[in-house]
Design a protein around this motif. Structure first.
Motif, short mmCIF file in Angstrom:
data_model
loop_
_atom_site.label_atom_id
_atom_site.label_comp_id
_atom_site.label_asym_id
_atom_site.label_seq_id
_atom_site.Cartn_x
_atom_site.Cartn_y
_atom_site.Cartn_z
N LEU A 1 6.31 11.89 4.71
CA LEU A 1 7.12 12.84 5.47
C LEU A 1 7.59 13.99 4.59
O LEU A 1 7.55 15.15 4.97
N LEU B 1 6.52 3.76 11.36
CA LEU B 1 7.91 3.56 10.96
C LEU B 1 8.27 2.08 10.96
O LEU B 1 7.95 1.35 11.90
N LYS C 1 3.77 6.55 5.69
CA LYS C 1 3.06 7.82 5.67
C LYS C 1 4.01 8.91 5.20
O LYS C 1 5.19 8.91 5.52
N ASP D 1 10.60 7.37 2.59
CA ASP D 1 9.18 7.53 2.84
C ASP D 1 8.42 7.38 1.53
O ASP D 1 8.96 7.60 0.45
N SER E 1 8.99 5.12 6.32
CA SER E 1 7.66 5.55 6.70
C SER E 1 6.69 5.34 5.54
O SER E 1 6.90 5.87 4.45
N TYR F 1 4.08 7.91 13.79
CA TYR F 1 4.24 7.65 12.36
C TYR F 1 4.47 6.15 12.21
O TYR F 1 5.16 5.55 13.05
#
Length: 758
Positions: A503, A485, A501, A435, A499, A483
């Protein structure tokens, strides 16, 4: 001589050796094996159960710590696998429940009792644990200058010590994990105490201000800093609703690293430095906690669990099953030994990858720790994690965990060796989870560039996951796109999930803001990814070492067994390393097949197919052959000829339907039939009666479901509608309908052996 029989002289196989192959300790190396540890644990459990008194207790070795020995032994038995409803544990719990904290009045006894209640039946003993927490909070020293934040033997205001303090924190931590609230100020005072009590050399003594650091108390300092750090935020980062404020301003603890460095420089499992044999088993239990809680596999270059297990297996009384310690009664010493052996072997679920730029990989020190804790509670099995440098580690080191976690703020830096290690790790069954910490654009761009270098082929491009990807329903039902992914498909499954975003920052807050909606969502996403990557299958314990395979091309040798992989008009190479994995196993002892490791990729019309007694055909999509290919395959299957072995990758319905059409056209009037359970195929090498199906295929053990067509009394076509090839790569995901790796190896080995018989 038939074409099949030509290969018999090259096969040096005994059925007795085959039956022993792939046992639970087959992959273990070194002086101590998993079986050694299992035996030591069984014998230790037997000894402790024999020593239990009629009222459910064990004799206390220290009357000041009333019931302390009983709690310690009960905790050891539970950790070693005794169930809460077993007669031994039931009697012990009934005895311990007679005593409240004011009956006991001892920090050790109350903390250990709390740990037992949390390990056995936490829902039933919530009130008892809450009372213990209240006592421990009140007993924490708050007014004496150098002792503020620590504990003594009792709740009387007196000078505390580091041993009582670590046990108080262990009890409080157990209660917190069971859902009992603990005052945040308790954690804060304890953390400040350990930081002040640390000596300049990085270690800790028995008291704050002692002139010598000791191994046991340095272990106590390491584990206590981890516990109090996860309960009390480190750095300036905090949550405001779903938003992360001061993102990336968390911090690793320098005191913790200094303690780890001291233990690496003064490492020993044969003595409690500097006091020698005094309380050595107590120290080893502390070593287990320090290594597991801090995510450390090696202190310095010392594999603490393997070395400690070797020492304990060597020093156990083989007849009585107990251990003796200087200053430790056999029941106490045996309990500490069992706690080390049973808890320290916990499977490693995630390797947290250390990478450059320096320190950028650890912006959130508790991220992986907290995620693994959630998965452990969900799976009802203790799991752990560890830090690994992909550039300095071997592929075998990386393979000790099924998942490698990768994150940061800056563009990740890996040298050529590190990149190749990641590629080999994935190709041999590993999974990468990553991530962008704080949604970092620099990391996002850098990680995508890194993946292009690790997987340069166009078909392995990083792409957004589809709305029907199984990761969205692997554990929790999540809205696709909850999310952003991304993933890389490699062979049979997705091998990288990334990700954009954040995590990790949310995972890092899980102990402090468990009810925050953003934390809950990020945790569910993490659980889904873990469950998808592992299929909810437990990794092996620490003594079962994965061997990294080298699949460099072997020169073809006269008489060596070779396997062809048939190219077809579909996804014909879904599991490119299935055959090399199988052939490696066949070549290794005790089987000693004379084989060529790599398969030969060829069209059916290739005239050299005659030299391959077994042709492998698999995929996950529909396929077809032209007329020339079909004619060549019919000729290949004539009496005395070769065998075609097919399987549907992950139970693919499209491939299954296509394979059945293929057989109907190839051999009209001779449909496939189930291969009966009494057929020699199921006994020719391994006994296949207990083949293990994956959860997606229904789980359970039974004969494999194989079908085939016989020509002249020989199964010329052998087919499995359940996956074998992906399992041979250890690449079967959560939704893969097939067999486990161990069973797939046995099934495929039998098919190879059968195909060479006259």
């Amino acid at each position: 001589m038939t074409r099949r029989a030509r290969f018999l002289p090259g096969i040096l196989l005994t059925l007795a050796a085959a039956a022993a192959m792939l046992g639970p300790a087959a992959a273990a190396r070194g002086a101590v094996t998993r079986d050694d540890v299992e035996r030591a644990i069984r014998d230790g459990v037997r000894f402790l159960k024999q020593e239990q008194r009629d009222d459910g207790s064990w004799q206390d070795t220290n009357e000041q710590a009333r019931t302390g020995t009983t709690s310690l032994i009960t905790l050891a038995l539970l950790t070693a696998g005794e169930k809460p409803d077993s007669p031994t544990i039931r009697k012990a719990l009934d005895y311990l429940r007679k005593f409240g904290p004011h009956d006991l009045g001892s920090t050790y006894a109350i903390a250990l009792q709390t740990m037992v209640f949390q390990a056995a039946e936490p829902e039933k003993d919530q009130v008892r644990m809450a009372a213990n927490v209240t006592w421990l909070e009140a007993a924490q020293i708050k007014r004496r200058e150098f002792a503020v934040g620590c504990w003594s033997y009792t709740d009387a205001p007196a000078g505390g010590d580091n041993s009582n303090t670590q046990y108080a924190l262990l009890g409080l931590n157990a209660a917190a994990e069971a859902g009992v609230p603990v005052n945040p100020e308790t954690w804060a005072l304890a953390r400040l105490y350990w930081e002040r009590a640390q000596r300049r050399d990085g270690g800790w003594g028995y008291h704050a201000g002692d002139q010598l650091s000791t191994s046991s108390m340095t272990c106590a300092g390491i584990s206590s800093l981890v516990i109090t750090g996860s309960k009390r935020f480190q750095g300036a980062e905090f949550l405001q609703g779903p938003a992360i404020r001061n993102c990336g301003q968390g911090t690793a603890n320098s005191n913790l690293q200094r303690g780890i460095d001291w233990l690496g420089a003064n490492f020993s499992v044969t003595q409690n430095f500097p006091s020698g044999q005094q309380w050595k088993l107590y120290f080893l239990y502390g070593l287990e906690r320090a290594g597991r809680l801090a995510g450390i596999r090696f202190f310095g270059n010392h594999d603490w669990y393997r070395l400690g297990a070797e020492e304990l297996v060597r020093t156990q009384d083989r007849l009585g099953g107990f251990w003796r310690g200087v200053g430790e009664a056999p029941t106490v010493a045996t309990s500490f030994a069992l706690l080390f052996l049973a808890k320290g072997r916990a499977p490693v679920l995630i390797n947290k990858l250390a990478h450059g730029p320096r320190g950028d990989w650890n912006n959130d020190p508790d991220d992986v720790r907290n995620l693994v804790s959630v998965v452990s509670r969900d799976w009802k099995h203790l799991l752990t994690w560890q830090v690994v440098n992909p550039a300095g580690a071997t592929v075998a080191d990386l393979l000790q965990a099924p998942i490698a976690f990768f994150n940061g703020h800056q563009a990740p830096e890996l040298d050529e060796r590190g990149r190749q290690n990641l590629r080999d790790f994935v190709e041999q069954g590993g999974f990468i989870l990553a991530d962008a910490c704080c949604h970092s654009r620099e990391f996002d761009e850098g990680f995508k560039a890194l993946m292009k270098r690790v997987f340069p082929e166009e078909e392995y491009k990083l792409r957004p996951l589809s709305d029907d990807h199984p990761v969205w329903r692997a554990r929790h039902l999540l809205t696709p796109g909850a999310y952003p992914l991304w993933g890389i498909e490699h062979g049979c499954r997705t091998v990288v999930i990334y990700s954009q975003k954040d995590l990790s920052c949310y995972w890092n807050q899980a102990e402090r803001a468990a009810d925050n909606t953003a934390v809950l969502l990020a945790t569910k996403v993490g659980q889904n990814i873990v469950d998808y990557a592992t299929g909810r299958e437990l990794p092996a314990d620490k003594l079962v070492l994965r061997e990294a395979r080298d699949f460099r091309a072997d020169p073809a040798k006269r008489g060596a067994l070779r396997i062809a992989k048939l190219q077809h008009g579909g996804q014909w190479n879904v599991a490119p390393l299935a055959v090399p994995n199988l052939m490696n196993v066949l070549r290794d002892r005790p089987l000693y097949f004379d084989v060529v490791i790599n398969h030969k990729e060829m069209l059916p019309s290739d005239p050299s197919l005659i030299y391959y007694p077994l042709a492998y055909l698999h995929g996950r999509a529909a396929f077809s052959f032209n007329k020339d290919d079909m004619d060549a395959l019919r000729k290949h299957l004539q009496p005395g000829g070769g065998t075609i072995f097919g399987d549907a990758a992950c139970g693919s319905p499209a491939f299954d339907a296509a394979f059945r059409r293929f057989v109907a056209e190839l051999l009209p009037g001779t449909p496939m039939a189930p291969i009966p359970k009494d057929d020699p195929l199921y006994k020719v090498g391994f006994d296949l009666s207990d083949s293990q199906y994956t959860k997606a295929a229904g789980g359970g053990k039974d004969y494999p479901q194989l079908e085939g067509v016989k020509i002249d009394g020989h199964w010329a076509i052998i087919y499995s509608k359940y996956d074998i090839g992906c399992a041979l790569e250890r690449n079967s995901g959560l939704d893969c309908k097939g067999y486990t790796y161990e069973s797939a190896i046995r099934i495929a080995a039998n098919i190879v052996i059968y195909s060479t018989l006259p």
